[in-house]
Design an enzyme around this catalytic site. Structure first.
Site, mmCIF file in Angstrom:
data_model
loop_
_atom_site.group_PDB
_atom_site.id
_atom_site.type_symbol
_atom_site.label_atom_id
_atom_site.label_comp_id
_atom_site.label_asym_id
_atom_site.label_seq_id
_atom_site.Cartn_x
_atom_site.Cartn_y
_atom_site.Cartn_z
ATOM 1 N N THR A 11 0.757 -1.149 0.275
ATOM 2 C CA THR A 11 -0.014 0.062 0.037
ATOM 3 C C THR A 11 1.047 0.717 0.243
ATOM 4 O OG1 THR A 11 -0.017 -0.212 2.009
ATOM 5 C CG2 THR A 11 -1.231 -1.080 1.859
ATOM 6 N N GLU A 42 -5.726 -3.421 -0.318
ATOM 7 C CA GLU A 42 -6.123 -4.480 0.958
ATOM 8 C C GLU A 42 -6.842 -5.773 -0.364
ATOM 9 O OE1 GLU A 42 -5.830 -1.630 1.619
ATOM 10 O OE2 GLU A 42 -4.402 -1.814 3.565
ATOM 11 N N LYS A 79 -14.719 14.832 13.978
ATOM 12 C CA LYS A 79 -16.111 14.402 14.251
ATOM 13 C C LYS A 79 -16.258 15.792 15.483
ATOM 14 C CE LYS A 79 -14.106 9.409 13.762
ATOM 15 N NZ LYS A 79 -13.392 8.847 14.182
ATOM 16 N N TRP A 119 -20.568 13.225 12.536
ATOM 17 C CA TRP A 119 -18.945 13.238 11.385
ATOM 18 C C TRP A 119 -19.119 14.337 10.405
ATOM 19 C CZ3 TRP A 119 -17.665 7.288 10.626
ATOM 20 C CH2 TRP A 119 -17.303 7.065 11.560
#
Lengths: 551, 551
Positions: free
Chosen positions: A175, A320, A447, A452
């Site tokens: 990654t 992934e 947050k 959110w």
């Protein structure tokens, strides 16, 4: 039954579509051949690797662009039983050295030109023993390297390929995480089989032998989103655009080969459109562009559709998840919707691909409503989702959960890998029709008071103003609300726009409650960026020097 | 990664296409609902099975037609971890008893009406302990049975489905072999996953949520060619045509539901065409008919194409290959061919499906040329091909080879199941474009002087004469040529056609050398048939009383 391996992916096109063309732009011109010739060359490559004692248990790295030799390695390496480790040629020196050391690659296939010079420069720090230059000959060098073409010329095509098992590691990719060291993931033969078949399905990328596919997404990015395997099994014509292709290169290949489908990040398609605007060009063969990495601007999607009859299909995926994990297309029952309404669906990341399951959960691990508004972190699982990072138990422990948080009180012990969910780090909403939309990265979402706020939504709304060149929004600590948004904006040269004006624009543009509006909008000279051109919000937060209790 | 199980096949449609319709014709009318309701009922079924202690290691049989309850069992049984064993309701009593005993089924889901009466009649010979009638209520009977709807009503939908492993047996089916006892094969969760994904691909049956699919092929025939799994994963609208549907039933469902795609054996489509010819009917929604089991007559294929714009797609498959293993469609590069030339491709069995590999070998195990003329036995392998028969080491030894005969001199010991090839028993040719065509069954092909003569080709040529109602050709022993063809022909009432005339017709019609012509053409009263209506050549050979050295 036989194991799920890459063997039938090699059998089908070489036997059923032997005359179908494969085209590659290389460092020394266009190379054209067929699946038949490809098959013989791959068999020679397998013979060469086997001859050198390489096979199951060995990891062979590549460091190059999208061309036919790299494509052959995609098959020859795993068909020999060895593992193909594709390294990103755009990485910094430190990361390259780290990755090669971490993976303990002992053989490297490298492009001539810039990639070879990089390896030469880092040579003393690399544990590599054998180097193959993917070219006719080896550039002048002190490294003991062999030319790919010499290697193939020295070996007759292997008639009977070695037996394979489905649990053999067949692929590996790191990654390009913006924080910390790149993390490695491994793909088995079975995982590639399962993912490439999914990619072929109509709900995936809908690949058939009728397609002329040009994967612009680099082969060092998550198996080039699986095109080299899926398009090959389909028997499609394939066009590989070679080293650092620019818009003119891509246009030339599209026109020359009648490309019907291509894939890559938004920047590529923005540049192509600009190029066509300036110089003209024939995109009439093109039907679809698969877009991933980030969202394409709505205006670009509209222009391709209206002016060129090209559909841009948003997809979502991660290293992934072996790339493609969702694709956005309107459902059949939306056929009578107007353009605006379907465009709103198309700009999302779409419907989860066959084989995957997902949950979207809030900070407490509770599932959020599928209302297109409630945001949560996306968790996914399936046979095409890895269940660990290579050599990184710390990262594995952080990014995988055996049950969604909150669902079962018990510990995560005692569950099989089948039960593991990947915490994607993507904050998404899911609408009533099941379309997911990435609204932020978990590390960037703000947050505020238990709710959110999407930094990306604020940035997009700010950037919709013609005077705004760049906008980055970060959360800053706040005593009462935990975090509050702060926006940094780069304005166009000569613009006299000020904060109140920007705030008015944002209030108009943003379809969200007032408490989403940033407490402060700063006009700045520049916004720091990462090596891959993304906003470096970590550095930005450090620079801001904000006061926590400014209310 | 997660195991390859049916879990995501259940997750995707119930979450992403909850409002999509499922329609079933049942013994008491049309039943309509959605994937959402289906999901809840399947969860109740899993709860009921789990509650009764049924799960991994248990085998649950079904004995019924294509309807929503059977469809629910297709998911509920394997999602509980148990194995779904579908029994052919058309079999003779002896075979049914044999199959239930052989599989040791201890629970049976049975249709009301004829299937239930069959089970009742055989009850004393069946080891079954639990019977569920797939209906609202149980017919009057001495058997201690429970109604499916009562079972579901008694159980709340199970929220968290049990974990599954990919190697769990999930399906079972017996071949309806014309010789000897039916042989059982088992499908694991992984095999169904792999095959259903293959069926979804454009090179398979190309299934998407846009399709309205009506599987006419019975659910007791090789998982209804995988439609219940593949169409569900795709999120397609599905229409199940219920008990013994006739042409009028099918037409009604096509018109009512706008069916776009259907599948079954040729007889069904011949009957449908005759029905439409006589009574009229609207086939405008229909786009494709997948045909398997045997080849559709060329004239029928032409009529569907020209009169109704419906494409018939030939497919090949076996119980041992989980149904679909090849599909015939012209390749993109044949787009400019004329109708006759592409029709010649369409009448073949086509291109091997993704995931499979094949070899075509002669009696000595040598590969035959891909010239469209040379015939050999088809060998296949892949993750969707079984590697053994259940409880039948004798049949397994006979029908599977670890290497193609002749390729490697050594024994078959020491090879993994991955290396096993299935001897299909089908004699095929493969043409220059890779299209395979079944020309005979291995047991029926006539081996004359080292060459093979297709009994099917002779029969088709004979039946092309308007005075011929039926024709069966068998090989009879011959001293010099080993075997020679002998034809038995049933002529139309009132016809005075004689052997010389038939011989002339055959010579004209057949595009083969003279030595293909039968040594004798007998006009007979009737040709013996099997329970499923195929020519019973074994009995025919016994009746013929032929002299071996008649030259």
């Amino acid at each position: 039954m036989s194991d799920l391996t890459l063997r039938p992916f090699f059998w089908r096109p070489t036997n059923l579509f032997p005359e179908t063309r494969l085209v590659a732009r290389t460092h020394d011109g266009i190379h054209e051949y067929t699946y038949d010739a490809f098959g013989r060359r791959v068999r020679s490559l397998v013979a060469a690797l086997t001859d050198r004692g390489l096979g199951p248990g060995d990891r062979i790295a590549t460091f190059g662009w999208n061309h036919h030799r790299h494509f052959e390695a995609y098959f020859g390496v795993p068909l020999s039983g060895a593992q193909l480790h594709t390294i990103n040629v755009m990485l910094g020196d430190d990361d390259i050295v780290h990755i090669v050391e971490d993976a303990a690659d002992d053989c490297l296939l490298v492009d001539p030109g810039e990639p070879f010079r990089t390896i030469e420069r880092l040579w003393d720090d690399l544990p590599i023993e054998r180097v193959v230059v993917m070219a006719e000959s080896v550039p002048e060098t002190d490294i003991d390297a062999v030319a790919y073409e010499d290697l193939l010329a020295d070996h007759e095509p292997m008639r009977e390929l070695p037996p394979l098992e489905e649990d053999l590691p067949a692929g590996m990719c790191y990654t390009s995480g913006t924080t910390g060291r790149p993390k490695g993931v491994e793909y088995t033969q079975k995982m590639i089989y399962a993912h490439a078949m999914m990619v072929m399905t109509p709900a995936g990328l809908d690949l058939s032998e009728r397609d002329v596919v040009m994967p612009v997404v680099p082969m060092f990015h998550v198996n080039s989103w699986e095109f080299p395997y899926a398009a090959t099994m389909a028997g499609a014509t394939q066009v590989y655009p070679g080293p650092s292709p620019d818009a003119a290169d891509l246009l030339e290949l599209i026109e020359r080969e009648g490309v019907t489908m291509t894939a890559g990040v938004p920047t590529v398609w923005i540049n192509l459109l600009e190029h066509v605007d300036e110089h003209g060009g024939d995109l009439s063969s093109l039907e679809r562009i698969v877009v991933g990495g980030s969202a394409a601007p709505a205006d670009i999607m509209r222009r391709y559709d209206e002016e060129f009859d090209v559909t841009m299909e948003h997809a979502w995926g991660m290293t992934e998840t072996m790339s493609i994990g969702s694709v956005s297309r309107p459902k059949a029952r939306m056929d009578d919707w107007d353009r605006e309404r379907t465009a709103a669906k198309r700009k999302k990341q779409g419907l989860l691909s066959p084989g995957l399951e997902m949950r979207v959960v809030d900070d407490d691990g509770e599932a959020v409503a599928w209302d297109g508004q409630s945001a949560g972190e996306l968790l996914v699982r399936g046979p095409t989702v890895v269940s660990e990072y290579y050599n990184r138990p710390d990262a594995t422990a952080a990014d995988f959960v055996s049950r969604p948080v909150g669902e079962t009180a018990g510990s995560s012990e005692g569950f099989s890998p089948s039960e593991k969910w990947l915490k994607t780090g993507d904050i998404v909403t899911v609408d009533e029709d099941g379309y997911l939309e990435v609204v932020d990265r978990a590390k960037d979402v703000i947050k505020s008071g238990g709710e959110w706020i999407s930094s990306i939504a604020l940035e997009n709304a700010l950037m919709a103003h013609e005077a705004v060149v760049e906008a980055a929004v970060v959360g800053v600590p706040h005593e009462k609300w935990q975090e509050r948004p702060l926006a940094c904006v780069v304005t166009a040269g000569g613009s006299t726009i000020d904060e109140p004006e920007l705030r008015d624009h944002l209030a108009d543009e943003l379809d969200q409650p007032d408490w989403w509006l940033p407490d402060e909008i700063r006009i700045v000279e520049s916004i720091p960026k990462t090596a891959t051109g993304k906003f470096d919000k970590k550095t930005l937060r450090g620079r801001l020097d904000v006061v926590a209790d400014d209310e």
